[in-house]
Motif scaffolding. Structure first.
Motif, PDB file in Angstrom:
ATOM      1  N   THR A 159       0.836  -1.211   0.000  1.00  0.00           N
ATOM      2  CA  THR A 159       0.000   0.000   0.000  1.00  0.00           C
ATOM      3  C   THR A 159       0.868   1.257   0.000  1.00  0.00           C
ATOM      4  OG1 THR A 159      -1.710  -1.209   1.212  1.00  0.00           O
ATOM      5  CG2 THR A 159      -1.855   1.184   1.201  1.00  0.00           C
ATOM      6  N   ILE A 182       2.465   1.641  -3.472  1.00  0.00           N
ATOM      7  CA  ILE A 182       1.514   2.132  -4.483  1.00  0.00           C
ATOM      8  C   ILE A 182       1.268   3.627  -4.310  1.00  0.00           C
ATOM      9  CG2 ILE A 182      -0.905   2.027  -5.202  1.00  0.00           C
ATOM     10  CD1 ILE A 182      -0.759  -1.013  -4.736  1.00  0.00           C
ATOM     11  N   LEU A 183       1.088   4.054  -3.065  1.00  0.00           N
ATOM     12  CA  LEU A 183       0.884   5.480  -2.814  1.00  0.00           C
ATOM     13  C   LEU A 183       2.107   6.304  -3.237  1.00  0.00           C
ATOM     14  CD1 LEU A 183      -0.964   5.404   0.624  1.00  0.00           C
ATOM     15  CD2 LEU A 183      -1.922   5.956  -1.622  1.00  0.00           C
ATOM     16  N   VAL A 221       4.310   5.520  -5.632  1.00  0.00           N
ATOM     17  CA  VAL A 221       4.342   5.550  -7.099  1.00  0.00           C
ATOM     18  C   VAL A 221       3.302   6.523  -7.634  1.00  0.00           C
ATOM     19  CG1 VAL A 221       3.894   4.168  -9.167  1.00  0.00           C
ATOM     20  CG2 VAL A 221       5.346   3.253  -7.354  1.00  0.00           C
ATOM     21  N   LEU A 222       2.101   6.511  -7.061  1.00  0.00           N
ATOM     22  CA  LEU A 222       1.058   7.447  -7.496  1.00  0.00           C
ATOM     23  C   LEU A 222       1.459   8.895  -7.229  1.00  0.00           C
ATOM     24  CD1 LEU A 222      -2.236   5.656  -6.419  1.00  0.00           C
ATOM     25  CD2 LEU A 222      -1.465   6.142  -8.744  1.00  0.00           C
ATOM     26  N   ALA A 223       2.067   9.159  -6.087  1.00  0.00           N
ATOM     27  CA  ALA A 223       2.484  10.528  -5.770  1.00  0.00           C
ATOM     28  C   ALA A 223       3.539  11.019  -6.756  1.00  0.00           C
ATOM     29  CB  ALA A 223       3.026  10.586  -4.339  1.00  0.00           C
ATOM     30  N   SER A 245       4.052   9.871  -9.828  1.00  0.00           N
ATOM     31  CA  SER A 245       3.412   9.986 -11.148  1.00  0.00           C
ATOM     32  C   SER A 245       2.587  11.266 -11.246  1.00  0.00           C
ATOM     33  CB  SER A 245       2.509   8.784 -11.409  1.00  0.00           C
ATOM     34  OG  SER A 245       3.269   7.613 -11.420  1.00  0.00           O
ATOM     35  N   LEU A 246       1.827  11.572 -10.218  1.00  0.00           N
ATOM     36  CA  LEU A 246       1.045  12.806 -10.221  1.00  0.00           C
ATOM     37  C   LEU A 246       1.946  14.036 -10.219  1.00  0.00           C
ATOM     38  CD1 LEU A 246      -1.926  11.967  -7.835  1.00  0.00           C
ATOM     39  CD2 LEU A 246      -2.019  12.435 -10.282  1.00  0.00           C
TER      40      LEU A 246
END
Length: 135
Positions: free
Chosen positions: A16, A19-20, A22-24, A26-27
Motif C-alpha cells: 500500500t 503504491i501510494l 508511485v502514485l504521488a 506519477s502525479l
C-alpha cells in the motif's frame, strides 16, 4: 489477556505504501508543468545569424551586408535577395525567419502564438532585427 485483535499483514502495508509512493511521483510529473521555453535558444540563434551577416561582404557597396541594406531603400533592394538566400542557408531547416530594417523586410510574416526568438543590431544608426521561430 486475549490476543484476538486483528492485525494487518506487513507485506500488505508495504504494498500500500509503495503504491501510494508511485502514485504521488506519477502525479508530480503529470501536474507540474515542464519548461519548454525555446526562447533563449532562439534568441541565441538569431544573434548568431546577425553576427554572421554583419561581417559578410555586401552585394553592393559598403563595409558589410547589414550596413549596405540599411543605407537606403534601393540599397536594401540590392541586398534583400542575398540576405534571404544567406539566412535560408544558415539557419536550421525547421526555423523560419524575418529580418527587418527601416527600408524593408525579408522572410516570412511573423506567426502568432509561437515562441519567437529575436536579436537586434544597430549599425550606422540603423537597427536591424532578426526574428526566428520553429515552423
Amino acid at each position: 489477556m486475549r490476543e484476538d485483535r486483528a492485525q494487518l499483514a506487513t507485506p500488505l502495508v508495504e504494498v500500500t505504501v509503495g503504491i501510494l509512493l508511485v502514485l504521488a511521483v506519477s502525479l508530480g510529473f503529470a501536474v507540474v508543468p515542464v519548461e519548454t521555453d525555446d526562447a533563449p535558444t532562439l534568441d541565441r540563434t538569431a544573434a548568431d545569424a546577425l553576427s554572421v551577416l554583419a561581417v559578410e561582404p555586401p552585394v553592393g557597396t559598403g563595409t558589410d551586408r547589414l550596413t549596405a541594406a540599411c543605407r537606403s531603400p534601393s540599397a536594401f533592394d540590392t541586398e534583400s535577395d542575398a540576405l534571404d538566400r544567406r539566412l535560408r542557408a544558415m539557419l536550421p531547416t525547421p526555423l523560419s525567419y524575418r529580418l527587418e530594417t527601416p527600408h524593408g523586410a525579408v522572410g516570412q510574416p511573423l506567426p502568432s502564438g509561437l515562441p519567437t526568438g529575436a536579436a537586434s543590431l544597430t549599425t550606422d544608426g540603423c537597427t536591424v532585427t532578426l526574428r526566428v521561430w520553429s515552423a
